[in-house]
Design an enzyme around this catalytic site. Structure first.
Site, short mmCIF file in Angstrom:
data_model
loop_
_atom_site.label_atom_id
_atom_site.label_comp_id
_atom_site.label_asym_id
_atom_site.label_seq_id
_atom_site.Cartn_x
_atom_site.Cartn_y
_atom_site.Cartn_z
CG ASP A 72 1.90 -3.62 -1.29
OD1 ASP A 72 1.40 -2.99 -0.34
OD2 ASP A 72 3.10 -3.51 -1.60
CB SER A 73 1.00 0.73 -2.06
OG SER A 73 2.12 0.23 -1.35
CE1 TYR A 113 -1.55 3.14 -3.06
CE2 TYR A 113 -2.80 1.63 -1.66
CZ TYR A 113 -2.50 2.13 -2.91
OH TYR A 113 -3.16 1.64 -4.01
CB CYS A 148 -1.02 -3.11 1.64
SG CYS A 148 -0.59 -1.38 1.85
CD GLU A 166 7.87 0.07 -4.58
OE1 GLU A 166 7.87 0.21 -5.81
OE2 GLU A 166 7.15 -0.78 -4.00
CB CYS A 184 5.64 -1.94 5.93
SG CYS A 184 5.83 -1.51 4.19
CG HIS A 226 7.44 -2.13 0.36
ND1 HIS A 226 6.07 -2.05 0.32
CD2 HIS A 226 7.87 -1.68 -0.85
CE1 HIS A 226 5.69 -1.55 -0.84
NE2 HIS A 226 6.76 -1.33 -1.58
N1 DGL Z 1 3.66 -2.38 1.45
C1 DGL Z 1 2.90 -1.43 2.12
C2 DGL Z 1 2.63 -1.71 3.55
O1 DGL Z 1 2.64 -2.86 3.89
C3 DGL Z 1 2.80 -0.06 1.72
C4 DGL Z 1 3.95 0.81 1.69
C5 DGL Z 1 3.52 2.17 1.18
O2 DGL Z 1 2.90 2.22 0.14
O3 DGL Z 1 3.82 3.15 1.85
O4 DGL Z 1 2.40 -0.84 4.34
#
Ligand code: DGL
Length: 276
Positions: free
Chosen positions: A10-11, A42, A73, A151, A185, A187
């Site tokens: 993941d990012s 990202y 991600c 984060e 996402c 996160h």
């Molecule tokens: N966890 C990521 C996603 O699922 C990326 C979040 C990011 O880096 O902006 O999109």
């Protein structure tokens, strides 16, 4: 039986929601996790940049002799679309597994979709859902501030900042009457409690990272590829400092033992230039 590790990337820390589900559903598996914490987020970058980073992330995972790679991600998965890396390693993104889980879960045919700006701009979740069932109505919404909040550990459902951001982003989906919400996402499940409280108990939340973990496990089961040991390890790599990663990871998957090593962004670029 295949005792090689599963590669998950993941990012940043979001993909740990996929790791958590993997540990729950297939504890015997060794996991190699890569979080590009020096370059997160990202989701606010251009598609070109996301694809460049994704190629490096995938090359890094592939260099670790893994039996399957999961792009945990939403941003990378939606930028890739139907493109599968040509390294011969089975590959899973989060979009199709989450779309399938949501299509199964909805009772009224209305699905809210949340994600980073890049994910929502791509329309990938809507396309995946339309392929499964063209009659389902999708309500997509970008939630750009959720990733920095997660984060930075701002996830407490009693925190007024969390509550007001959840309301700001999810008001439209809630008033649409959607009964299912894709956390597109990886996160976002870290905000589960606040989101569920705001949306109400009747709304089913779909964790895209968990859905991808289950899809990879199903694939391994069907191909006699699961590991045959008691308990697997979690070995993490990060582009920022291991200490910071460890501290944050502990907040998200507290009970899981893990090791953390640093990998430089230069090493990643070298991999896609074929230099290592
Ligand atoms: N966890 C990521 C996603 O699922 C990326 C979040 C990011 O880096 O902006 O999109």
């Amino acid at each position: 039986m295949d005792n090689r590790a599963i590669g998950i990337f993941d990012s940043g820390l979001g993909g740990l929601t996929c790791v958590a589900e993997m540990k729950r559903a297939a504890p015997a598996e060794d996991i190699i996790y890569f979080g590009d914490t020096a370059r997160v987020p990202y989701g606010t970058r251009s598609r070109e940049t996301i694809l460049e980073y994704a190629a490096q992330d995938i090359a890094f995972a592939a260099s670790k002799d893994v039996k399957v790679i999961i792009a945990a991600c939403g941003t990378v998965s939606s930028a890739l679309g139907d493109t599968i890396p040509d390294n011969g390693i089975p590959f899973f993104g989060v979009v199709h597994p989450a779309a399938q889980a949501a299509a199964r879960a909805t009772r009224n045919g209305m699905i809210g979709i949340t994600g980073t700006p890049a994910t929502i701009r791509s329309g990938a979740y809507e396309r995946a859902i339309a392929r499964i069932s063209p009659d389902i109505r999708c309500i997509p919404t970008a939630c750009p501030l959720f990733v920095p909040m997660v984060e930075n550990g701002i996830t407490d459902p009693d925190d007024v900042v969390v509550q007001s951001m959840v309301e700001r982003y999810l008001e439209g989906i809630r008033s649409s009457g959607a009964d299912t919400l894709i956390l597109g996402c990886t996160h976002y499940p870290h905000l589960n409690e606040a989101i569920q409280r705001y949306m109400g108990d009747d709304v089913t939340l779909i964790s895209s990272g968990a859905a991808a973990a289950m899809a990879a496990i199903e694939h391994l089961k069907a191909n006699d590829g699961l590991a045959g040991r008691e308990c697997g390890t979690v070995r993490c790599f990060t582009t920022d400092t291991p200490d910071m990663f460890r501290e944050n990871a502990h907040r998200f998957i507290g009970g899981v033992d893990l090791t953390v090593e640093k990998v430089s962004v230069d090493t990643l670029s070298d991999l896609t230039r074929g230099r290592t």
